[in-house]
Scaffold this active site. Sequence first.
Site, PDB file in Angstrom:
ATOM      1  N   ASP A  12       0.703  -1.369   0.019  1.00 31.18           N
ATOM      2  CA  ASP A  12       0.029  -0.087  -0.114  1.00 31.18           C
ATOM      3  C   ASP A  12       0.796   1.285   0.008  1.00 31.18           C
ATOM      4  O   ASP A  12       1.608   1.587   1.001  1.00 31.18           O
ATOM      5  CB  ASP A  12      -0.890  -0.191   1.309  1.00 31.18           C
ATOM      6  CG  ASP A  12      -1.836   1.145   1.329  1.00 31.18           C
ATOM      7  OD1 ASP A  12      -1.688   2.213   0.497  1.00 31.18           O
ATOM      8  OD2 ASP A  12      -2.624   1.082   2.485  1.00 31.18           O
ATOM      9  N   ASN A  26      -7.030  12.235 -10.903  1.00 26.68           N
ATOM     10  CA  ASN A  26      -7.658  12.872 -12.140  1.00 26.68           C
ATOM     11  C   ASN A  26      -7.470  14.415 -12.243  1.00 26.68           C
ATOM     12  O   ASN A  26      -7.061  14.823 -11.499  1.00 26.68           O
ATOM     13  CB  ASN A  26      -9.481  12.362 -12.148  1.00 26.68           C
ATOM     14  CG  ASN A  26      -9.784  12.973 -11.084  1.00 26.68           C
ATOM     15  OD1 ASN A  26      -9.830  14.218 -10.606  1.00 26.68           O
ATOM     16  ND2 ASN A  26     -10.718  11.973 -10.069  1.00 26.68           N
ATOM     17  N   GLY A  34      -9.934   4.298  -5.999  1.00 27.75           N
ATOM     18  CA  GLY A  34      -8.581   3.972  -6.261  1.00 27.75           C
ATOM     19  C   GLY A  34      -7.484   4.362  -5.356  1.00 27.75           C
ATOM     20  O   GLY A  34      -7.787   4.571  -4.192  1.00 27.75           O
ATOM     21  N   VAL A  35      -6.334   4.392  -5.952  1.00 26.71           N
ATOM     22  CA  VAL A  35      -5.523   4.793  -5.022  1.00 26.71           C
ATOM     23  C   VAL A  35      -5.433   6.567  -4.637  1.00 26.71           C
ATOM     24  O   VAL A  35      -4.957   6.749  -3.636  1.00 26.71           O
ATOM     25  CB  VAL A  35      -3.941   4.592  -6.038  1.00 26.71           C
ATOM     26  CG1 VAL A  35      -3.594   5.714  -6.959  1.00 26.71           C
ATOM     27  CG2 VAL A  35      -2.588   4.764  -5.150  1.00 26.71           C
ATOM     28  N   ASP A  36      -6.125   7.397  -5.515  1.00 32.61           N
ATOM     29  CA  ASP A  36      -6.404   8.491  -5.455  1.00 32.61           C
ATOM     30  C   ASP A  36      -7.124   8.748  -3.836  1.00 32.61           C
ATOM     31  O   ASP A  36      -6.977   9.136  -2.884  1.00 32.61           O
ATOM     32  CB  ASP A  36      -6.952   9.152  -6.420  1.00 32.61           C
ATOM     33  CG  ASP A  36      -7.198  10.777  -6.502  1.00 32.61           C
ATOM     34  OD1 ASP A  36      -6.407  11.375  -5.647  1.00 32.61           O
ATOM     35  OD2 ASP A  36      -8.136  11.314  -7.309  1.00 32.61           O
ATOM     36  N   GLY A 121      -5.695   1.106 -13.422  1.00 28.39           N
ATOM     37  CA  GLY A 121      -7.010   0.622 -12.592  1.00 28.39           C
ATOM     38  C   GLY A 121      -8.028   1.034 -13.365  1.00 28.39           C
ATOM     39  O   GLY A 121      -8.417   0.520 -14.513  1.00 28.39           O
TER      40      GLY A 121
END
Length: 169
Positions: A12, A26, A34-36, A121
């Site tokens: 992670d 974005n 997701g990771v954001d 992703g």
Amino acid sequence: MEDPRIQLITGDITRLHVDAIVNAANRSLLGGGGVDGAIHRAAGPRLLEECRELNGCETGEAKITYGYDLPARNVIHTVGPVWRGGTHNEKELLASCYLNSLRLAVENQCKTIAFPNISTGIYGFPKDLAARTAIGAVRDFLSQDKTLKEVYFICFFEENYQLYKDLLW
Ligand code: ADP
């Protein structure tokens, strides 16, 4: 010959003690899935406050903030391309994400940086092509740079880890 500064790990990204972690953001830079989403949750609300001042980011570009509650000092937010079949400059834009993030890291005295698998992703970029593009861009950059000490590719999924492993060694 492989650059020993390139490291491959699983896990992670929000847990890493590095100078900068890269966020697959974005264009709004106002958070997402997701990771954001994981990075914003772990960094706390001050990250979103700083991001609001940045007025978004174009695809392939990168912007830097502090890391707040993260162990990482900085977050470099970059916007990967959405995969649209491969005929919309996706590969070049993905390479730009890595190169612009590395440039920004160096400009901000970051010595250690970790990348997630940008665009693979929700944005649907083919994982194999994304891994080749990421590794190629990082190798190109490191061949011209002496200041960075460690560049981590952090894979959240085993499939990506295997792909990177096969390409790196
Ligand atoms: P994109 O919109 O650029 O495709 P995603 O966040 O959907 O962004 O996915 C980018 C990559 O980040 C994917 O490979 C996903 O598995 C990975 N990922 C998701 N959460 C984490 C996390 N906490 N740490 C590291 N990688 C993560």
